[in-house]
Write a protein that holds these residues in place. Sequence first.
Motif, PDB file in Angstrom:
ATOM      1  N   PRO A  23       0.815  -1.221   0.000  1.00  0.00           N
ATOM      2  CA  PRO A  23       0.000   0.000   0.000  1.00  0.00           C
ATOM      3  C   PRO A  23       0.851   1.275   0.000  1.00  0.00           C
ATOM      4  N   ARG A  24       1.948   1.262   0.740  1.00  0.00           N
ATOM      5  CA  ARG A  24       2.833   2.433   0.745  1.00  0.00           C
ATOM      6  C   ARG A  24       3.451   2.656  -0.637  1.00  0.00           C
ATOM      7  N   PHE A  25       3.816   1.556  -1.287  1.00  0.00           N
ATOM      8  CA  PHE A  25       4.351   1.649  -2.640  1.00  0.00           C
ATOM      9  C   PHE A  25       3.280   2.208  -3.590  1.00  0.00           C
ATOM     10  N   GLY A  26       2.031   1.797  -3.382  1.00  0.00           N
ATOM     11  CA  GLY A  26       0.935   2.303  -4.212  1.00  0.00           C
ATOM     12  C   GLY A  26       0.765   3.808  -4.079  1.00  0.00           C
ATOM     13  N   VAL A  27       0.900   4.303  -2.860  1.00  0.00           N
ATOM     14  CA  VAL A  27       0.812   5.752  -2.640  1.00  0.00           C
ATOM     15  C   VAL A  27       1.951   6.466  -3.371  1.00  0.00           C
ATOM     16  N   ALA A  28       3.145   5.906  -3.296  1.00  0.00           N
ATOM     17  CA  ALA A  28       4.296   6.509  -3.973  1.00  0.00           C
ATOM     18  C   ALA A  28       4.102   6.526  -5.491  1.00  0.00           C
ATOM     19  N   ILE A  29       3.564   5.460  -6.040  1.00  0.00           N
ATOM     20  CA  ILE A  29       3.308   5.409  -7.485  1.00  0.00           C
ATOM     21  C   ILE A  29       2.232   6.425  -7.862  1.00  0.00           C
ATOM     22  N   TYR A  30       1.179   6.511  -7.065  1.00  0.00           N
ATOM     23  CA  TYR A  30       0.092   7.444  -7.345  1.00  0.00           C
ATOM     24  C   TYR A  30       0.586   8.885  -7.341  1.00  0.00           C
ATOM     25  N   PRO A  41      -4.964   8.680 -16.262  1.00  0.00           N
ATOM     26  CA  PRO A  41      -3.943   7.732 -15.813  1.00  0.00           C
ATOM     27  C   PRO A  41      -3.104   7.242 -16.998  1.00  0.00           C
ATOM     28  N   THR A  42      -1.826   7.086 -16.749  1.00  0.00           N
ATOM     29  CA  THR A  42      -0.921   6.592 -17.789  1.00  0.00           C
ATOM     30  C   THR A  42      -0.740   5.080 -17.631  1.00  0.00           C
ATOM     31  N   SER A  43      -0.081   4.482 -18.622  1.00  0.00           N
ATOM     32  CA  SER A  43       0.199   3.045 -18.534  1.00  0.00           C
ATOM     33  C   SER A  43       1.116   2.745 -17.344  1.00  0.00           C
ATOM     34  N   PHE A  44       1.955   3.689 -16.967  1.00  0.00           N
ATOM     35  CA  PHE A  44       2.819   3.547 -15.794  1.00  0.00           C
ATOM     36  C   PHE A  44       1.975   3.267 -14.548  1.00  0.00           C
ATOM     37  N   LEU A  45       0.928   4.036 -14.347  1.00  0.00           N
ATOM     38  CA  LEU A  45       0.047   3.856 -13.195  1.00  0.00           C
ATOM     39  C   LEU A  45      -0.741   2.559 -13.305  1.00  0.00           C
ATOM     40  N   VAL A  46      -1.271   2.266 -14.468  1.00  0.00           N
ATOM     41  CA  VAL A  46      -2.103   1.081 -14.654  1.00  0.00           C
ATOM     42  C   VAL A  46      -1.296  -0.191 -14.405  1.00  0.00           C
ATOM     43  N   VAL A  47      -0.105  -0.259 -14.986  1.00  0.00           N
ATOM     44  CA  VAL A  47       0.734  -1.451 -14.815  1.00  0.00           C
ATOM     45  C   VAL A  47       1.089  -1.648 -13.350  1.00  0.00           C
ATOM     46  N   VAL A  50      -1.911  -2.880 -11.321  1.00  0.00           N
ATOM     47  CA  VAL A  50      -2.148  -4.312 -11.533  1.00  0.00           C
ATOM     48  C   VAL A  50      -1.139  -5.135 -10.733  1.00  0.00           C
ATOM     49  N   LEU A  51       0.120  -4.734 -10.761  1.00  0.00           N
ATOM     50  CA  LEU A  51       1.148  -5.445  -9.997  1.00  0.00           C
ATOM     51  C   LEU A  51       0.868  -5.405  -8.494  1.00  0.00           C
ATOM     52  N   ILE A  52       0.462  -4.254  -8.009  1.00  0.00           N
ATOM     53  CA  ILE A  52       0.148  -4.116  -6.584  1.00  0.00           C
ATOM     54  C   ILE A  52      -1.054  -4.975  -6.217  1.00  0.00           C
ATOM     55  N   ALA A  53      -2.084  -4.940  -7.037  1.00  0.00           N
ATOM     56  CA  ALA A  53      -3.281  -5.752  -6.763  1.00  0.00           C
ATOM     57  C   ALA A  53      -2.935  -7.241  -6.758  1.00  0.00           C
TER      58      ALA A  53
END
Length: 88
Positions: A23-30, A41-47, A50-53
């Motif tokens: 979850p912390r990594f998700g916040v950093a990506i967001y 949203p860009t493909s960077f965020l989408v990919v 998906v990896l986080i989920a």
Amino acid sequence: MVITRRWALFLIAVGVWTWVIWPRFGVAIYQDDRSFADGSPTSFLVVHAVLIAASLAVGSTVGVLGVLAWRRRPAEKSAAEAAVGPKD
């Protein structure tokens, strides 16, 4: 397959670790500048989403399996109890 309590504890720890880290990594990506372009949203965020989920799903499954193994497996006998054998 028999899972010892030590392995069950390891699986639980992996599940907890997954929920602490991702979850912390998700916040950093967001919050990353590459996540959105013109408000979309860009493909960077989408990919990464998906990896986080997927990681959270696997970590949750591993953690649940660890909890089930912990509850199902009785505590191991000490060496002294095992050497004596069963009591009649």
